[in-house]
Design a protein around this motif. Structure first.
Motif, PDB file in Angstrom:
ATOM      1  N   UNK A  70     -58.961 -59.926  16.189  1.00 29.57           N
ATOM      2  CA  UNK A  70     -59.369 -59.162  17.370  1.00 29.57           C
ATOM      3  C   UNK A  70     -59.575 -60.138  18.517  1.00 29.57           C
ATOM      4  N   UNK A  71     -59.940 -59.583  19.681  1.00 30.72           N
ATOM      5  CA  UNK A  71     -60.271 -60.403  20.853  1.00 30.72           C
ATOM      6  C   UNK A  71     -61.768 -60.243  21.079  1.00 30.72           C
ATOM      7  N   UNK A  72     -62.584 -61.225  20.668  1.00 28.38           N
ATOM      8  CA  UNK A  72     -64.051 -61.046  20.623  1.00 28.38           C
ATOM      9  C   UNK A  72     -64.691 -60.732  21.966  1.00 28.38           C
ATOM     10  N   UNK A  73     -64.142 -61.270  23.070  1.00 27.90           N
ATOM     11  CA  UNK A  73     -64.807 -61.079  24.355  1.00 27.90           C
ATOM     12  C   UNK A  73     -64.341 -59.823  25.086  1.00 27.90           C
ATOM     13  N   UNK A  74     -63.520 -58.998  24.437  1.00 26.72           N
ATOM     14  CA  UNK A  74     -63.177 -57.688  24.986  1.00 26.72           C
ATOM     15  C   UNK A  74     -64.028 -56.629  24.291  1.00 26.72           C
ATOM     16  N   UNK A  75     -64.181 -55.482  24.925  1.00 26.35           N
ATOM     17  CA  UNK A  75     -64.955 -54.407  24.316  1.00 26.35           C
ATOM     18  C   UNK A  75     -64.169 -53.784  23.162  1.00 26.35           C
ATOM     19  N   UNK A  76     -64.888 -53.010  22.357  1.00 27.72           N
ATOM     20  CA  UNK A  76     -64.242 -52.293  21.255  1.00 27.72           C
ATOM     21  C   UNK A  76     -63.157 -51.377  21.803  1.00 27.72           C
ATOM     22  N   UNK A  77     -63.444 -50.682  22.886  1.00 26.85           N
ATOM     23  CA  UNK A  77     -62.482 -49.775  23.496  1.00 26.85           C
ATOM     24  C   UNK A  77     -61.208 -50.514  23.902  1.00 26.85           C
ATOM     25  N   UNK A  78     -61.357 -51.668  24.527  1.00 22.97           N
ATOM     26  CA  UNK A  78     -60.197 -52.435  24.985  1.00 22.97           C
ATOM     27  C   UNK A  78     -59.403 -52.975  23.811  1.00 22.97           C
ATOM     28  N   UNK A  79     -60.094 -53.429  22.758  1.00 15.68           N
ATOM     29  CA  UNK A  79     -59.391 -53.903  21.567  1.00 15.68           C
ATOM     30  C   UNK A  79     -58.563 -52.794  20.942  1.00 15.68           C
ATOM     31  N   UNK A  80     -59.136 -51.604  20.859  1.00  9.67           N
ATOM     32  CA  UNK A  80     -58.420 -50.484  20.244  1.00  9.67           C
ATOM     33  C   UNK A  80     -57.258 -50.036  21.131  1.00  9.67           C
ATOM     34  N   UNK A  81     -57.455 -50.060  22.449  1.00  9.72           N
ATOM     35  CA  UNK A  81     -56.379 -49.692  23.374  1.00  9.72           C
ATOM     36  C   UNK A  81     -55.181 -50.628  23.238  1.00  9.72           C
ATOM     37  N   UNK A  82     -55.419 -51.855  22.807  1.00 10.86           N
ATOM     38  CA  UNK A  82     -54.324 -52.794  22.573  1.00 10.86           C
ATOM     39  C   UNK A  82     -53.336 -52.243  21.550  1.00 10.86           C
ATOM     40  N   UNK A  83     -53.831 -51.459  20.591  1.00 10.45           N
ATOM     41  CA  UNK A  83     -52.951 -50.889  19.582  1.00 10.45           C
ATOM     42  C   UNK A  83     -51.940 -49.919  20.142  1.00 10.45           C
ATOM     43  N   UNK A  84     -52.229 -49.336  21.309  1.00  9.71           N
ATOM     44  CA  UNK A  84     -51.311 -48.382  21.932  1.00  9.71           C
ATOM     45  C   UNK A  84     -50.324 -49.056  22.874  1.00  9.71           C
ATOM     46  N   UNK A  85     -50.172 -50.366  22.746  1.00  9.23           N
ATOM     47  CA  UNK A  85     -49.311 -51.110  23.679  1.00  9.23           C
ATOM     48  C   UNK A  85     -47.899 -50.531  23.741  1.00  9.23           C
ATOM     49  N   UNK A  86     -47.332 -50.191  22.588  1.00 10.79           N
ATOM     50  CA  UNK A  86     -45.946 -49.707  22.571  1.00 10.79           C
ATOM     51  C   UNK A  86     -45.813 -48.302  23.152  1.00 10.79           C
ATOM     52  N   UNK A  87     -46.935 -47.637  23.383  1.00  7.41           N
ATOM     53  CA  UNK A  87     -46.890 -46.284  23.926  1.00  7.41           C
ATOM     54  C   UNK A  87     -47.045 -46.266  25.441  1.00  7.41           C
ATOM     55  N   UNK A  88     -47.199 -47.451  26.032  1.00  9.79           N
ATOM     56  CA  UNK A  88     -47.256 -47.577  27.486  1.00  9.79           C
ATOM     57  C   UNK A  88     -46.017 -48.294  27.998  1.00  9.79           C
ATOM     58  N   UNK A  89     -45.827 -48.257  29.317  1.00 11.09           N
ATOM     59  CA  UNK A  89     -44.619 -48.846  29.900  1.00 11.09           C
ATOM     60  C   UNK A  89     -44.894 -49.701  31.133  1.00 11.09           C
ATOM     61  N   UNK A  90     -46.049 -49.539  31.761  1.00  7.50           N
ATOM     62  CA  UNK A  90     -46.331 -50.281  32.988  1.00  7.50           C
ATOM     63  C   UNK A  90     -46.513 -51.764  32.675  1.00  7.50           C
ATOM     64  N   UNK A  91     -45.869 -52.597  33.478  1.00  5.71           N
ATOM     65  CA  UNK A  91     -45.881 -54.030  33.217  1.00  5.71           C
ATOM     66  C   UNK A  91     -46.788 -54.811  34.142  1.00  5.71           C
ATOM     67  N   UNK A  92     -46.481 -56.083  34.287  1.00  6.99           N
ATOM     68  CA  UNK A  92     -47.327 -57.012  35.040  1.00  6.99           C
ATOM     69  C   UNK A  92     -47.389 -56.652  36.519  1.00  6.99           C
ATOM     70  N   UNK A  93     -46.243 -56.371  37.138  1.00  9.14           N
ATOM     71  CA  UNK A  93     -46.221 -56.078  38.574  1.00  9.14           C
ATOM     72  C   UNK A  93     -47.045 -54.831  38.886  1.00  9.14           C
ATOM     73  N   UNK A  94     -46.873 -53.780  38.084  1.00 13.14           N
ATOM     74  CA  UNK A  94     -47.627 -52.536  38.306  1.00 13.14           C
ATOM     75  C   UNK A  94     -49.126 -52.770  38.160  1.00 13.14           C
ATOM     76  N   UNK A  95     -49.499 -53.616  37.209  1.00 11.33           N
ATOM     77  CA  UNK A  95     -50.924 -53.920  37.006  1.00 11.33           C
ATOM     78  C   UNK A  95     -51.502 -54.666  38.208  1.00 11.33           C
ATOM     79  N   UNK A  96     -50.771 -55.622  38.741  1.00 10.13           N
ATOM     80  CA  UNK A  96     -51.298 -56.455  39.823  1.00 10.13           C
ATOM     81  C   UNK A  96     -51.498 -55.667  41.115  1.00 10.13           C
ATOM     82  N   UNK A  97     -50.647 -54.661  41.352  1.00  8.07           N
ATOM     83  CA  UNK A  97     -50.799 -53.863  42.579  1.00  8.07           C
ATOM     84  C   UNK A  97     -51.473 -52.523  42.294  1.00  8.07           C
ATOM     85  N   UNK A  98     -51.957 -52.354  41.074  1.00  6.30           N
ATOM     86  CA  UNK A  98     -52.795 -51.226  40.650  1.00  6.30           C
ATOM     87  C   UNK A  98     -52.076 -49.880  40.768  1.00  6.30           C
TER      88      UNK A  98
END
Length: 590
Positions: free
Chosen positions: A428-456
């Motif tokens: 796991x990633x200890x310094x992330x919340x439980x919610x964020x760690x679990x959301x990592x499991x849904x990575x393949x179900x999302x599509x937004x990448x780095x550019x979309x994240x940076x400009x929100x």
């Protein structure tokens, strides 16, 4: 919605920049702030690359040099506008970073830092030996930045420009880290196995953050060239590469604000020590380097997370605003019909040199079936898991998932097909919340990448991912742990969190590696209930477990291994009565 402390800090600084510019500060301090801004911009790239991604680079100064020399040469020789050379320099920097990254980022351990040292030295000597770049004297007489007839290349106007660019970089980085792509980048530092099991291409993300770090350095180099109006190789050599890394580590390489603190502290100390130390010692020399060396040792020993970590501990940790209840659910994959063959393991074998760890193992799993893989310690169960999920390559045999051969595919490709797993030792990633760690499991179900994240522009998808993460946590009885830091959990809840993370991928096949280890009796009973519910919903589960009570309660079929070979398989009742199993694993009757 309440602002996070870091976002609030950025807004305060953005409001303070024009105020500082009009205050009657001496020009010396404005100049110092200009240098601090440019150094912090370069150090921000190392926060992303080293602090978050876990990749150590000594070549950041070389990318500063590419940005500086590009604008210097184009403006002096071709008369190109400095505003155009900014983007040309970024393109050249991105191209060179991409080439260097593709070559070096497949390396691990000490090879990557050594490779970036070689890259930095190569570029330094190239700059110092090309006539077109003025050799070691560099290029002089670079024009100042201007908008129309208004000169903004010096003093207070330059301060406003530099710090607004710096704050824009910091805001983009904060947005990136709090996103689907950011969680994937954070997972890299924990090792590739977990990230790849979530469907993340670790190599692609490594190259991406290497290029992003280089681009921040390139912009700093562009600013530096027009501020100093001269460039020479000394500002872009290995010494400065080490100094940028030093700034990041001292300030706090895991924190965006660490880049600000480190750049400010080192720049001010550097200037002061160059004056004070010769007076104290009575002779000139680069004695400040000795002080910095001692300081780095002390920081690494007593404050390994840097100076900003002390501030971070005092800042309130506000829970994430729950704004996803009305978000649309994520699309679900097409599931196999009840009884359909999901996994076919056919005579798989794994040899490590002369040792055969798994020897011609075969079994099948159908939709709506829980199959237990049991055997004594060292029987080869975890190795079999890793062969099925693509962590290890097969020596021979085949693994087919829903009629398609998946043996030979990388772990991330198998994960994207709908195979999800947990680990024998919780990852796991200890310094992330439980919610964020679990959301990592849904990575393949999302599509937004780095550019979309940076400009929100990824907000809607983020809400959908968190909605799914919360749903899976509540499904296994961990709804009250949403905002808890994962590293604070006991072993039992950590294992349940891993199961929720695996379920977030919406798998058709779930592989659980000793999920009951560390769980109390009531937690085991709750886990058994969850597994039965998943089976009733049509999910296929492969379970490795030493708790025989749990295995006999939930499994429909058991596969027994001993010394890497298949001892027997059958229903739990058949296995309990098998004398070979009782002798090898369950114990003989007395």
């Amino acid at each position: 919605m309440a602002l996070k402390p870091q976002s609030l800090g950025l807004l305060v600084l953005a409001a303070a920049v024009p105020l500082v510019a009009v205050l009657p500060l001496p020009d010396f301090w404005i100049t110092q702030l200009n240098y601090i801004g440019m150094y912090a911009m370069t150090a921000l790239g190392l926060v992303l690359l080293t602090g978050v991604g876990g990749l150590t680079s000594f070549g950041q100064a070389a990318f500063v040099g590419i940005g500086a020399y590009t604008t210097a040469w184009l403006t002096l020789n071709l008369g190109v506008s400095p505003w155009i050379t900014l983007f040309i320099g970024m393109v050249l920097t991105a191209a060179s970073a991409l080439v260097v990254g593709v070559i070096t980022l497949r390396m691990s351990g000490h090879y990557l830092p050594l490779a970036t040292i070689a890259w930095g030295l190569s570029l330094y000597y190239l700059m110092g030996n090309l006539d077109a770049l003025g050799k070691y004297d560099g290029l002089l007489g670079i024009q100042s930045l201007s908008i129309g007839n208004f000169d903004i290349g010096q003093g207070r106007a330059f301060f406003v420009l530099t710090w607004f660019i710096l704050l824009a970089f910091a805001a983009a980085l904060l947005h990136l880290l709090d996103s689907r792509a950011g969680r994937a980048i954070r997972a890299i530092k924990s090792g590739p196995q977990m990230a790849e099991a979530m469907g993340i291409s670790t190599f692609r993300y490594k190259v991406t953050i290497f290029v992003l770090a280089a681009l921040s350095a390139s912009v700093a180099g562009w600013l530096l060239a027009h501020f100093q109006r001269t460039v020479n190789p000394s500002a872009f050599g290995l010494k400065m590469g080490i100094e940028y890394l030093f700034m990041s580590v001292v300030g706090g390489v895991n924190y965006v604000w660490g880049a600000f603190v480190g750049a400010g502290l080192i720049k001010l100390m550097d200037d002061q020590l160059q004056v004070l130390l010769p007076r104290l010692i009575g002779t000139s020399g680069s004695y400040e380097v000795i002080v910095f060396g001692v300081m780095l040792v002390l920081v690494l020993k007593y404050l390994p997370d840097g100076l900003w970590s002390m501030v971070e501990k005092k800042l309130p940790r506000r829970p994430r605003a729950v704004d996803w209840q009305q978000a649309a659910p994520l699309p679900e994959r097409n599931k196999p019909a009840l009884g359909e063959l999901v996994l076919d393991v056919d005579r798989i074998r794994k040899q490590f040199g002369g040792l055969t760890a798994v020897n011609d193992i075969s079994f099948q799993i159908r939709a709506g079936q829980i199959v237990g893989l049991i055997g004594p310690n060292g029987a080869g169960k975890s190795t079999t898991f890793n062969l099925i999920t693509g962590v290890l390559s097969l020596t021979s045999g085949t693994v087919s998932y829903r009629g398609r051969r998946v043996s030979g595919l990388p772990a991330r490709a198998i994960a994207r097909e709908g195979v999800s797993r947990t680990f024998q030792h919780v990852k796991m990633i200890p310094d992330m919340t439980v919610l964020e760690n679990v959301a990592l499991g849904a990575h393949t179900r999302g599509h937004k990448g780095v550019a979309a994240a940076m400009i929100r522009t990824n907000s809607d998808e983020e809400r959908r991912l968190f909605r799914e993460a919360q749903r899976q946590l509540e499904r296994i009885g961990m709804g009250e742990y949403l905002h808890e830091q994962a590293g604070n959990l006991a072993m039992g809840p950590q294992r349940l969190m891993e199961i929720a993370r695996a379920l977030c991928a919406d798998p058709a096949l779930l592989l659980l590696d000793e999920p009951a280890a560390g769980l109390r009796h009531k937690e085991k009973q709750a886990l058994a209930g969850v597994l039965r519910q998943l089976r009733d919903e049509g999910m296929s589960i492969l379970l490795v477990e030493h708790d025989m009570d749990l295995v006999m309660q939930v499994c429909d079929h058991l596969v027994v291994m001993e010394f890497g070979t298949l001892l027997t398989q059958g229903t739990p009742e058949q296995i309990q009565q098998d004398p070979k199993v009782r002798a090898a694993y369950l114990g003989t009757e007395h």
